[in-house]
Design a protein around this motif. Structure first.
Motif, PDB file in Angstrom:
ATOM      1  N   LEU A  15      -6.244  14.357   0.457  1.00 13.69           N
ATOM      2  CA  LEU A  15      -5.280  14.191   1.545  1.00 13.69           C
ATOM      3  C   LEU A  15      -4.061  15.061   1.259  1.00 13.69           C
ATOM      4  O   LEU A  15      -3.346  14.845   0.289  1.00 13.69           O
ATOM      5  CB  LEU A  15      -4.854  12.726   1.661  1.00 13.69           C
ATOM      6  N   GLU A  74     -11.232  10.667  -0.849  1.00 18.72           N
ATOM      7  CA  GLU A  74     -10.460  10.511  -2.077  1.00 18.72           C
ATOM      8  C   GLU A  74      -9.016  10.886  -1.789  1.00 18.72           C
ATOM      9  O   GLU A  74      -8.750  11.830  -1.040  1.00 18.72           O
ATOM     10  CB  GLU A  74     -11.038  11.413  -3.164  1.00 18.72           C
ATOM     11  N   GLN A  75      -8.089  10.137  -2.387  1.00 17.43           N
ATOM     12  CA  GLN A  75      -6.668  10.402  -2.161  1.00 17.43           C
ATOM     13  C   GLN A  75      -6.303  11.848  -2.457  1.00 17.43           C
ATOM     14  O   GLN A  75      -5.459  12.436  -1.764  1.00 17.43           O
ATOM     15  CB  GLN A  75      -5.804   9.469  -3.008  1.00 17.43           C
ATOM     16  N   VAL A 112      -6.885   6.064   3.256  1.00 14.02           N
ATOM     17  CA  VAL A 112      -8.251   5.960   2.721  1.00 14.02           C
ATOM     18  C   VAL A 112      -8.920   4.711   3.290  1.00 14.02           C
ATOM     19  O   VAL A 112     -10.067   4.750   3.743  1.00 14.02           O
ATOM     20  CB  VAL A 112      -8.237   5.945   1.181  1.00 14.02           C
ATOM     21  N   TRP A 134     -14.665  14.946   2.880  1.00 13.23           N
ATOM     22  CA  TRP A 134     -14.953  13.511   2.900  1.00 13.23           C
ATOM     23  C   TRP A 134     -16.442  13.324   2.718  1.00 13.23           C
ATOM     24  O   TRP A 134     -17.211  14.281   2.809  1.00 13.23           O
ATOM     25  CB  TRP A 134     -14.458  12.861   4.201  1.00 13.23           C
ATOM     26  N   CYS A 170      -7.089  16.678   6.026  1.00  9.96           N
ATOM     27  CA  CYS A 170      -8.203  16.385   5.128  1.00  9.96           C
ATOM     28  C   CYS A 170      -9.387  17.259   5.528  1.00  9.96           C
ATOM     29  O   CYS A 170      -9.805  17.255   6.690  1.00  9.96           O
ATOM     30  CB  CYS A 170      -8.571  14.899   5.234  1.00  9.96           C
ATOM     31  N   GLU A 192      -1.171   6.904   1.215  1.00 12.05           N
ATOM     32  CA  GLU A 192      -2.491   7.457   0.922  1.00 12.05           C
ATOM     33  C   GLU A 192      -3.543   6.357   0.795  1.00 12.05           C
ATOM     34  O   GLU A 192      -4.665   6.511   1.289  1.00 12.05           O
ATOM     35  CB  GLU A 192      -2.441   8.297  -0.357  1.00 12.05           C
ATOM     36  N   GLN A 193      -3.205   5.262   0.142  1.00  7.98           N
ATOM     37  CA  GLN A 193      -4.140   4.124   0.047  1.00  7.98           C
ATOM     38  C   GLN A 193      -4.469   3.590   1.438  1.00  7.98           C
ATOM     39  O   GLN A 193      -5.625   3.284   1.740  1.00  7.98           O
ATOM     40  CB  GLN A 193      -3.542   3.000  -0.805  1.00  7.98           C
ATOM     41  N   GLU A 203       0.835  -1.199   0.000  1.00  6.00           N
ATOM     42  CA  GLU A 203       0.000   0.000   0.000  1.00  6.00           C
ATOM     43  C   GLU A 203       0.869   1.249   0.000  1.00  6.00           C
ATOM     44  O   GLU A 203       1.928   1.275   0.629  1.00  6.00           O
ATOM     45  CB  GLU A 203      -0.861   0.076   1.269  1.00  6.00           C
ATOM     46  N   THR A 204       0.386   2.288  -0.653  1.00  9.64           N
ATOM     47  CA  THR A 204       0.988   3.603  -0.466  1.00  9.64           C
ATOM     48  C   THR A 204       0.400   4.170   0.826  1.00  9.64           C
ATOM     49  O   THR A 204      -0.660   3.720   1.293  1.00  9.64           O
ATOM     50  CB  THR A 204       0.651   4.552  -1.632  1.00  9.64           C
ATOM     51  N   TYR A 256      -1.625  13.612   7.547  1.00 11.73           N
ATOM     52  CA  TYR A 256      -2.244  14.308   6.419  1.00 11.73           C
ATOM     53  C   TYR A 256      -3.383  15.168   6.952  1.00 11.73           C
ATOM     54  O   TYR A 256      -4.041  14.803   7.928  1.00 11.73           O
ATOM     55  CB  TYR A 256      -2.828  13.308   5.419  1.00 11.73           C
TER      56      TYR A 256
END
Length: 142
Positions: free
Chosen positions: A77, A73-74, A61, A102, A99, A57-58, A54-55, A97
């Motif tokens: 972030l 949504e990525q 999420v 959402w 955010c 960001e993934q 995974e990254t 991050y």
């Protein structure tokens, strides 16, 4: 935050992501760690471990969907900062991050409680050591 002894490297690294969810009133969402987990009762930013493949960001999420039941949504972030700390014999690297957008209403799926707080109020909360250094930056950003 503590560093390993000179010449002694941590056995493993733990990569963790977290979100500073900011509502329209400039408040941040924190969640309380449930009984049975390490650091139970402490307040933290929602997020969790980055799984292999995974990254960051993934992972964030996925964690926000699992922990709060919200869709992010990525692209929403924004990388803000990081914290580094020793957690037993592991090195913790926490990526935070921000955010502001959402879908859905956050619900405590795995936490004991959720709270919306002003950035200055974070100073009075009992938080994990890795989260504490992030407070000043969030006060300046929000």
């Amino acid at each position: 935050m503590s560093a390993p002894s000179p010449g002694k490297l941590p056995k493993t690294s733990l990569f963790v992501v977290a979100a500073a969810l900011v509502d329209r009133d400039g408040r941040l969402l924190v969640q309380q760690r449930p009984e049975g987990l390490s650091m139970a009762g402490l307040w933290e930013f929602p997020g969790g471990k980055v799984d292999p493949g995974e990254t960051p960001e993934q992972a964030l999420v996925r964690e926000l969907a699992e922990e709060l039941g919200i869709d992010v949504e990525q692209a929403c972030l924004a990388p803000a900062c990081f914290a580094s700390d020793m957690l037993g014999d592991r090195h913790l690297l926490l990526l935070l991050y921000v955010c502001r957008k959402w879908h859905g209403t956050p619900v405590a799926q795995h936490a004991s409680a959720l709270r919306w707080v002003r950035p200055v109020e974070l100073h009075s909360l009992d938080m994990p050591p890795a989260d504490k250094p992030l407070i000043g930056l969030l006060e300046a950003l929000i």
